[in-house]
Design a protein around this motif. Structure first.
Motif, PDB file in Angstrom:
ATOM      1  N   ARG A 144       0.821  -1.214   0.000  1.00  9.64           N
ATOM      2  CA  ARG A 144       0.000   0.000   0.000  1.00  9.64           C
ATOM      3  C   ARG A 144       0.857   1.268   0.000  1.00  9.64           C
ATOM      4  N   GLU A 145       2.017   1.206   0.628  1.00  9.29           N
ATOM      5  CA  GLU A 145       2.930   2.351   0.612  1.00  9.29           C
ATOM      6  C   GLU A 145       3.350   2.676  -0.824  1.00  9.29           C
ATOM      7  N   MET A 146       3.667   1.636  -1.605  1.00  4.35           N
ATOM      8  CA  MET A 146       4.082   1.849  -2.992  1.00  4.35           C
ATOM      9  C   MET A 146       2.925   2.361  -3.850  1.00  4.35           C
ATOM     10  N   TYR A 147       1.734   1.780  -3.662  1.00  7.17           N
ATOM     11  CA  TYR A 147       0.572   2.228  -4.435  1.00  7.17           C
ATOM     12  C   TYR A 147       0.245   3.687  -4.116  1.00  7.17           C
ATOM     13  N   ARG A 148       0.407   4.077  -2.844  1.00  9.00           N
ATOM     14  CA  ARG A 148       0.108   5.464  -2.474  1.00  9.00           C
ATOM     15  C   ARG A 148       1.152   6.433  -3.057  1.00  9.00           C
ATOM     16  N   GLU A 149       2.405   5.979  -3.170  1.00 11.83           N
ATOM     17  CA  GLU A 149       3.421   6.800  -3.839  1.00 11.83           C
ATOM     18  C   GLU A 149       3.008   7.044  -5.291  1.00 11.83           C
ATOM     19  N   ALA A 150       2.559   5.976  -5.947  1.00 12.24           N
ATOM     20  CA  ALA A 150       2.097   6.103  -7.335  1.00 12.24           C
ATOM     21  C   ALA A 150       0.887   7.021  -7.418  1.00 12.24           C
ATOM     22  N   LEU A 151      -0.041   6.888  -6.457  1.00  8.32           N
ATOM     23  CA  LEU A 151      -1.244   7.718  -6.442  1.00  8.32           C
ATOM     24  C   LEU A 151      -0.887   9.191  -6.283  1.00  8.32           C
ATOM     25  N   ALA A 152       0.077   9.495  -5.413  1.00  2.00           N
ATOM     26  CA  ALA A 152       0.479  10.889  -5.192  1.00  2.00           C
ATOM     27  C   ALA A 152       1.034  11.507  -6.477  1.00  2.00           C
ATOM     28  N   ILE A 153       1.842  10.734  -7.203  1.00  2.11           N
ATOM     29  CA  ILE A 153       2.405  11.245  -8.462  1.00  2.11           C
ATOM     30  C   ILE A 153       1.299  11.488  -9.477  1.00  2.11           C
ATOM     31  N   ASN A 154       0.372  10.541  -9.596  1.00  2.26           N
ATOM     32  CA  ASN A 154      -0.716  10.696 -10.568  1.00  2.26           C
ATOM     33  C   ASN A 154      -1.653  11.842 -10.206  1.00  2.26           C
ATOM     34  N   GLN A 155      -1.805  12.106  -8.900  1.00  2.00           N
ATOM     35  CA  GLN A 155      -2.607  13.260  -8.487  1.00  2.00           C
ATOM     36  C   GLN A 155      -1.935  14.562  -8.912  1.00  2.00           C
TER      37      GLN A 155
ATOM     38  N   LEU B 267      -6.168   3.462  -7.000  1.00  2.00           N
ATOM     39  CA  LEU B 267      -7.229   3.254  -6.012  1.00  2.00           C
ATOM     40  C   LEU B 267      -7.682   1.802  -5.992  1.00  2.00           C
ATOM     41  N   LEU B 268      -7.840   1.216  -7.174  1.00  2.00           N
ATOM     42  CA  LEU B 268      -8.275  -0.178  -7.246  1.00  2.00           C
ATOM     43  C   LEU B 268      -7.204  -1.113  -6.687  1.00  2.00           C
ATOM     44  N   ASN B 269      -5.938  -0.789  -6.944  1.00  2.00           N
ATOM     45  CA  ASN B 269      -4.861  -1.623  -6.423  1.00  2.00           C
ATOM     46  C   ASN B 269      -4.789  -1.568  -4.893  1.00  2.00           C
ATOM     47  N   ILE B 270      -4.975  -0.377  -4.338  1.00  2.00           N
ATOM     48  CA  ILE B 270      -4.995  -0.246  -2.877  1.00  2.00           C
ATOM     49  C   ILE B 270      -6.159  -1.055  -2.308  1.00  2.00           C
ATOM     50  N   GLY B 271      -7.315  -0.968  -2.957  1.00  2.00           N
ATOM     51  CA  GLY B 271      -8.463  -1.775  -2.534  1.00  2.00           C
ATOM     52  C   GLY B 271      -8.177  -3.257  -2.601  1.00  2.00           C
ATOM     53  N   GLY B 272      -7.491  -3.683  -3.679  1.00  2.00           N
ATOM     54  CA  GLY B 272      -7.126  -5.090  -3.798  1.00  2.00           C
ATOM     55  C   GLY B 272      -6.184  -5.542  -2.702  1.00  2.00           C
ATOM     56  N   SER B 273      -5.232  -4.661  -2.323  1.00  2.00           N
ATOM     57  CA  SER B 273      -4.294  -4.998  -1.254  1.00  2.00           C
ATOM     58  C   SER B 273      -5.016  -5.155   0.078  1.00  2.00           C
ATOM     59  N   TYR B 274      -5.967  -4.260   0.362  1.00  2.00           N
ATOM     60  CA  TYR B 274      -6.755  -4.391   1.593  1.00  2.00           C
ATOM     61  C   TYR B 274      -7.569  -5.691   1.582  1.00  2.00           C
ATOM     62  N   PHE B 275      -8.028  -6.098   0.397  1.00  2.00           N
ATOM     63  CA  PHE B 275      -8.774  -7.356   0.300  1.00  2.00           C
ATOM     64  C   PHE B 275      -7.895  -8.537   0.723  1.00  2.00           C
ATOM     65  N   VAL B 276      -6.674  -8.573   0.208  1.00  2.00           N
ATOM     66  CA  VAL B 276      -5.752  -9.662   0.555  1.00  2.00           C
ATOM     67  C   VAL B 276      -5.471  -9.664   2.053  1.00  2.00           C
ATOM     68  N   SER B 277      -5.455  -8.458   2.678  1.00  2.06           N
ATOM     69  CA  SER B 277      -5.229  -8.350   4.121  1.00  2.06           C
ATOM     70  C   SER B 277      -6.504  -8.605   4.930  1.00  2.06           C
ATOM     71  N   ARG B 278      -7.600  -8.893   4.225  1.00  2.00           N
ATOM     72  CA  ARG B 278      -8.904  -9.171   4.853  1.00  2.00           C
ATOM     73  C   ARG B 278      -9.485  -7.940   5.563  1.00  2.00           C
ATOM     74  N   ASP B 279      -9.063  -6.751   5.120  1.00  2.00           N
ATOM     75  CA  ASP B 279      -9.651  -5.509   5.626  1.00  2.00           C
ATOM     76  C   ASP B 279     -10.720  -5.100   4.608  1.00  2.00           C
ATOM     77  N   PHE B 280     -11.902  -5.706   4.744  1.00  3.92           N
ATOM     78  CA  PHE B 280     -12.913  -5.560   3.702  1.00  3.92           C
ATOM     79  C   PHE B 280     -13.536  -4.165   3.682  1.00  3.92           C
ATOM     80  N   ALA B 281     -13.582  -3.501   4.831  1.00  7.22           N
ATOM     81  CA  ALA B 281     -14.166  -2.156   4.873  1.00  7.22           C
ATOM     82  C   ALA B 281     -13.341  -1.194   4.020  1.00  7.22           C
ATOM     83  N   ASN B 282     -12.028  -1.186   4.230  1.00 10.41           N
ATOM     84  CA  ASN B 282     -11.162  -0.310   3.433  1.00 10.41           C
ATOM     85  C   ASN B 282     -11.105  -0.756   1.983  1.00 10.41           C
ATOM     86  N   SER B 283     -11.128  -2.069   1.771  1.00 12.99           N
ATOM     87  CA  SER B 283     -11.121  -2.580   0.396  1.00 12.99           C
ATOM     88  C   SER B 283     -12.337  -2.075  -0.367  1.00 12.99           C
TER      89      SER B 283
END
Length: 697
Positions: free
Chosen positions: A181-192, A204-220
């Motif tokens: 998620r740290e890497m995806y957020r770095e990418a998100l900051a650049i794209n913003q 955004l979708l990749n961050i959601g996918g990462s939360y899914f793998v971590s079983r954090d369904f609310a954030n996903s």
């Protein structure tokens, strides 16, 4: 269903071709026009926007091959290497050949100063390493680019963001979800910063996918909905499909198969309308799984066969073949189930995928167990056990032990069966499997004349069967409320869109307020205004994301500390300037009889004026809101000067720094402190820092 494959399906953002583009590039028309001379044809080819072409891959390959020839003829080295990179990326060469070509492009680009091609060739090589399973080597390559060639990447922000996203994907393989998620957020900051909505949507979708793998369904779910809303706004059908796929995964994992089916059907519709072949395969697979879990194998088999017919890659087709077999088992067509299991085994063997072979053996074992072919069942479970290395896959290990335990129980080998069943019991999660194992253990104990143990096992079997029945009733209730679930999902999507619009309006309003503040006030007041504005905005959004509120509060405190420190520095600098002026004036007027009254008053001026003190108190109260009032309560009759000294000590200043702030001698500060101790009967073993620390802030 392999959820991991579905999650990673959409995160590999390619550099190039869009399958649903509608634009035919005029430059390509010029290139294919034989009446145009070769120099102009080459120039046209160099101006093509490859992301907006609707040519087939065969036509593109022809264009690239001809273009390479023309570029070599006219000695356009950059164009030669660029077209070679495209041809290699989308061609069907083997992995080693691709690595060799990328290495040649890298060397040539480095020699000729083709910075973008140099970086791209290394990145594409890393993608090949990833495709062949050399994940650590791929990660080392991407990290090398990010660390050793950062100046080149700063010139190409888009590629910079893609590399961060790639590093996120690779960390996903190694299970470091925080780093992902740290890497995806770095990418998100650049794209913003780039205002790249497409890149932001992918992030955004990749961050959601990462939360899914971590079983954090609310954030996903939160990030997937944000990605879906953005995809709707920019009209990106591919990302809309990916968002629905991720939402389907979330609902499916939580056994909300009705909601899963709704979003999977939406994703399938988008995939078919836009000829997204991969999307059609995955959505058909998910829809089939939903229908199976909703006890409708007749519909499930149609979608599963569709996925099977569309898939061409051996590794993926192996998994789909197994799913086809499972559908036929639910239809009690065991001969067709056996046929597709054999197909899955052939495919797994062809790609030398050991885990997949073990998985097929386990499926064969349970098929033959179900049809009472016990010798064949035991044979396949033992083959799986022999092939699977210890600790390689805990789920398959548990399935092998369960299968062997049930098979040997049916064969009358009670002691052997119980040894398997006892070993697998701690590994089981599903109530149906636990109930089945306890039932088999009850049969085993009964055949061994251990009636107490048999009764105990049967009792536990009944408990888990009751729990399973309750769970089934709950599933039935979910099916009855399917329409409500659909409406709820659509309502959430609508609310998310409205929230996005409101958020954008708030951002615009806050921006105008910031500009207004900068025009009316100085830098210091404007900074305070921005902090208060941000604080108000974060308070409004606190219900949506509580964690951001804490972060915003910390920003306010840190910024106020900075202002407080700056004010202190300004006052000290002001004191020093006035001291120099005093000295110069004393020298200038030393021959005068007494000097003027105005001069004398100036020389006696104290620098921490009421205006300075008022400004200082404003900033100080932001950091320590209760300190001054609590000081006055703790020390009744506290003078203004004593309060100033307490505040300065609260900031951690030394006696000399306090003296500089008050424009007095350190000895004066010492006398003031001593009088303070005597006035309030304080113990001199307590220093001023200890005293101010005890005052509540």
């Amino acid at each position: 269903m392999n959820l991991r494959l579905i999650i990673l399906y959409f995160v590999f953002v390619g550099l190039g071709l869009s399958s649903n583009a509608q634009t035919y590039d005029y430059n390509l028309e010029q290139f294919f026009n034989k009446e145009v001379d070769d120099a102009d044809r080459l120039k046209s080819l160099e101006n093509v926007d490859w992301s907006k072409t609707d040519l087939t891959l065969d036509s593109l390959m022809m264009a690239w091959n001809q273009g390479i020839g023309l570029a070599e003829e006219f000695d356009h080295k950059f164009t030669v290497q660029k077209l070679k990179l495209f041809k290699t990326q989308f061609g069907d060469a083997d992995f080693q050949t691709k690595l060799n070509v990328y290495q040649d492009i890298r060397i040539t680009s480095e020699m000729n100063g083709f910075d973008s091609l140099f970086v791209l060739s290394i990145y594409r090589a890393a993608r090949v390493m990833e495709d062949i399973g050399e994940y650590q080597r791929a990660m080392d390559t991407v990290e090398y680019l990010l660390s050793d060639h950062r100046p080149l990447l700063l010139k190409n922000a888009k590629l910079h963001s893609i590399l961060y996203e790639e590093l996120g994907i690779l960390n996903e393989v190694f299970g470091d979800h925080k780093k992902v998620r740290e890497m995806y957020r770095e990418a998100l900051a650049i794209n913003q910063e780039l205002a790249d909505s497409s890149g932001m949507c992918s992030n955004l979708l990749n961050i959601g996918g990462s939360y899914f793998v971590s079983r954090d369904f609310a954030n996903s779910r939160k990030y997937c909905y944000e990605g879906l809303v953005l995809a709707e706004v920019i009209g990106q059908e591919k990302y809309k499909m990916d968002a629905y796929l991720n939402l389907a995964n979330i609902y499916g994992f939580n056994e909300q198969f009705d909601s899963c089916l709704v979003v999977a059907l939406k994703a399938n519709e988008i995939a078919e309308e836009n000829d997204f072949l991969g999307g059609q395969i995955i959505t058909s697979d998910i829809i089939s799984a939903c229908y199976l879990n909703l006890d409708n194998p007749e519909k499930a088999i149609g979608y599963q066969l569709n996925a099977y017919n569309l898939e061409t890659k051996a590794f993926s087709k192996n998994r789909i073949s197994l799913n086809v077999g499972l559908c036929y088992i639910d239809l009690e067509d065991y001969s067709n189930a056996e046929k597709y299991y054999q197909e899955a085994l052939n495919l797994a063997t062809s790609v030398n995928a050991t885990i997949e072979q073990v998985n097929v053996y386990v499926h064969f074992g349970f098929l033959y167990l179900k049809t009472n072919k016990l010798e064949q069942a035991e044979d396949y479970f033992l083959k799986a056990e022999e092939l699977l290395q210890e600790g390689e896959d805990s789920y398959l290990s548990s399935e092998i032990l369960r299968g062997l335990g049930l098979t040997t129980s049916k064969k009358g080998k009670a002691k052997v069966s119980n040894s398997y069943l006892k070993a697998v019991m701690p590994m089981l999660m599903e109530y149906s499997n636990i109930a089945e194992v306890y039932k088999a253990m009850g049969v085993n104990y009964k055949s061994l004349n251990q009636f107490d143990s048999s009764a105990d096992a049967y009792e536990k079997y009944i408990v888990y069967q009751d729990s399973l029945a309750k769970k089934s009733n709950k599933a039935l209730e979910q099916t009855i409320l399917a329409k409500y679930a659909v409406e709820k999902a659509e309502s959430k999507a609508s609310i998310a869109i409205r929230d996005k619009e409101i958020s954008e309006l708030n951002v615009q309003r806050q921006y105008r307020m910031k500009i207004f503040g900068f025009l009316l006030f100085g830098l210091s007041l404007a900074s305070i205004f921005i902090i208060l504005t941000k604080h108000r905005r974060y308070r409004i959004e606190r219900e949506r994301n509580a964690a951001l509120e804490m972060e915003a509060s910390q920003v306010i405190i840190d910024h106020s500390r900075e202002i407080l420190a700056n004010q202190g520095s300004l006052i000290i600098d002001k004191n020093r300037i006035i001291d120099e002026l005093k000295n110069n004036l004393e020298l200038f007027f030393k021959d005068l009889e007494a000097g003027g009254e105005g001069v004398q008053n100036f020389l006696e001026t104290r620098i921490l004026t009421n205006e300075d003190w008022d400004k200082f108190k404003i900033s100080f109260k932001v950091v320590y809101p209760k300190f001054m009032e609590n000081s006055k309560t703790a020390f009744e009759g506290l003078t203004a000067n004593e309060l100033r000294i307490l505040c300065l000590y609260k900031l951690g200043m030394t006696k000399i720094e306090v003296a500089e702030m008050l424009a007095v001698l350190p000895s004066s500060v010492k006398r003031s402190v001593n009088r303070f101790y005597q006035k309030y009967n304080l113990d001199h073993s307590d220093d001023m820092y200890s005293i101010v620390e005890r005052i509540e802030t």
